[in-house]
Structure formats: C-alpha cells, structure tokens
Enzyme design. Sequence first.
Site, short mmCIF file in Angstrom:
data_model
loop_
_atom_site.label_atom_id
_atom_site.label_comp_id
_atom_site.label_asym_id
_atom_site.label_seq_id
_atom_site.Cartn_x
_atom_site.Cartn_y
_atom_site.Cartn_z
N HIS A 97 -19.04 -9.27 -1.41
CA HIS A 97 -18.05 -8.82 -2.15
C HIS A 97 -18.47 -7.56 -3.08
CE1 HIS A 97 -14.62 -9.43 -5.09
NE2 HIS A 97 -15.54 -8.62 -5.75
N GLU A 98 -19.61 -7.54 -3.45
CA GLU A 98 -20.41 -6.51 -4.34
C GLU A 98 -20.57 -5.23 -3.51
OE1 GLU A 98 -20.08 -6.21 -7.51
OE2 GLU A 98 -19.38 -8.26 -7.71
N HIS A 145 -17.40 -2.97 -3.20
CA HIS A 145 -17.27 -2.14 -4.03
C HIS A 145 -18.45 -0.84 -3.85
CE1 HIS A 145 -14.83 -4.94 -6.46
NE2 HIS A 145 -15.85 -5.70 -6.52
N ASP A 148 -12.35 -7.82 -11.02
CA ASP A 148 -11.59 -6.89 -10.21
C ASP A 148 -10.06 -6.46 -10.54
OD1 ASP A 148 -14.12 -6.28 -9.07
OD2 ASP A 148 -13.71 -7.72 -7.53
#
Length: 385
Positions: free
Chosen positions: A84-85, A88, A180
């Site tokens: 997930h990170e 980003h 988010d």
Amino acid sequence: MAATGEHGRNQPRRVLTTADGGLLLFRVSGVPVLLAPSWWIGSLVVIVLYQPLVHRLLPGAGTGMSWSLAAAFAVLLGLSVLAHELGHCVVALRMGIPVRRLRLFLLGGLSEVARTPRRPGQEGLIAAAGPVVSVLLAAFCGALMFAVPPEGAVWLLVAECAVANLAVGVFNLLPGLPLDGGRMLRAGVWALTGRRASGTRAAVVGGGVVAAGLLVWALVGMASGSEDRWLRLGVCVVTAWFVAVGAGSEMAAESQRGWPEGLAVTELTRPVLQLPAESPVSDALAAAAGRGVVLVRADGVAAGLLDEGAAERLAGASPQAPAELAAEPIRAETVLLASEPGEEIAERVRETPAWQFLVVDDEGRPAGVLRREDLRSALSARRVR
C-alpha cells in the site's frame, strides 16, 4: 495507512539501523524502507488475538498450526501495508515529489514526502494510489481462493491475504485524516474552495468521526459477543488512537503552514543592495546595515548573497579580503518570486536549507531579501493575534 546508513560497496552486507531505531529493510529508488520497533509489538498483538479465531476457523488444526497461521496473518498484514505504501511512494516520485522514507510501525505505515503537494490533484492521486494497490491485491487473492482446495491451511492463508489487503484498502478510504480517504477529502475541498486549510479542517473533523466510529464498532462487538470481539477491540482501540493523534498532528502542521490573509511577502523583505564581488569584506559589512547584499562580479553575474556571519569572521581575520569569499551562492531554490502565493513561499522556505532568499519581481529584478527568521517571526506574530 497513510509515510540511514548505506551499504559500502566493498563491505559485507549487514543490518543497519537509523537514528530513530528503525530497521532498514531495503531501498526503493533511493527511498529507505524502515521497520519501526513498534511493528513487532503490533504484530505480536495481532498474533495473540487472531490465534483463537484461527483455531475456530480450522477446528482440525493443532496448536502449532494455529499459532503459525496467526503469525502468517501478521506478516501478510505487514506486507499488505508495505505494498500500500509503495503505491504512494511510486506515484509521488513519478510526480517529482521526493520521499524521505517509508516506515512501517505498529498497525500501519507512512510514506513521508519531502514537500507538500502543490496542487489538490497531486494530493488526491498520491492518496488514492495506496488503496488502489490494496484493492487490486485483494481482488487477486480473492480470485486465487477459487483455485486452491477449500477449508485447508493454504486456502486460509490465501483468504488471510485477501482480507488483509481488503482491510488495509477499505479502511484507508475512510474520510478522515491521517488516512488516505481524509487526504482525498482534503484534496476535494481544496479544489472546490481554493484553500488547502479548509480541506484540512474538513478532513480533521472526518478523522474524529472515524475514531469515534471505530470505538463504537468495538463496543458493539463486545456487547453482541462476536467471535472476533477481542481482536476487534484491540485493533480498534489502537487504530482509533492512531487516527485521533494523526488528525491532531495534521491540524497543527496546517496551522504552521498557513499564510495569514493580507500579508504580502514584500512586507517581510529587507531592501537589497548590489555591490561588486571584489569589494573589501569590511566595506560590504558596513554597507549592509541590515540590508540584503547581492555581490556581483565584473561580468555582471551574481556571485551570491553576502553571508553576514561568514563575512564577520572573514573581516576579523582579513578585512580587505574580497567579499565574494563570504558569499552564499544563489541557487534556483533560494530565489522567490514576489508574486508567488504566500503559502508556497512559506513551504519553500521550510524545505530549503538556507537562511536567506533573494526575492525577485516578475521581470527577474531583485526586489529584496527574505530571511528565514523574519518570516518565522512575522508568521508567529500574526497567529498570536
């Protein structure tokens, strides 16, 4: 949920830690990926709370198998947060926004960008990248569940991976900072109002609602005697705390970033004086008298801004030395346009390791010098009023 040593070329590979105690796992495009000590605590909590649930889902599994599958879930949850990170991180880097580090901690992660996105569209896209990755991974694992024998240990592992990614993706879409969804909400309000601060306030309120909702959901689970009530309680309490603290930090950061209405950067700049770069440093110091000094070479090229501290030291040792020897180079990041929005100027000053900046007009002519301490004092005074 939301985000340093080097290996020597000829040195043996070794475990490295950072100043804050994070374990350096690897680097992505130069960005260090760290594992904070609190991650181990969070994973241990997940294992302890999840193991009884595994035992109920697989009645035939022994104690060792139950603990192993619980540990696997904790690891898969960590990998899900990492993926997930990384979403980003990759999008931010593609947009030209530097990322200081990516850190995994307790029950979440954080990609720490080096500067605030300049436009709401950038903030929205960076925020959306993480949930998109998580949902896609959840969909892949969900489809994979149909390809493995049902109700076995392998099936449960695949199901755990699907649930972990879905949980990370959906939870982060909740509309409250520092999640988010909160960043996406901020981007939307920012785009509608033209003010980032308005978006932050709306998303901070959303963060409070999310934290309260988590606690209510945990209490409902306890009251109804849900099988996962203890896991739910532990995760919800810690996560609600994380959201509440994060929302407060975002609000504090926004108050530091904000630019008071009616304040023009020209009100904070010091008059600028141009002197030949070969001028004696003692004369340049005397002529400065609190003004910014641009030192210009004979060919008309600016040598830099006079650094008064360095100039005083140089003058003490050699008063007739050329002032250019005490010049601070003028770099692209230390030149500010007087017509730039105040918030962008404040952001640039915070990001750039320099104590003075040359302010120019739309024609590129020097209009003054802005010193870091002058800006800090002015903003602090305006906020106190």
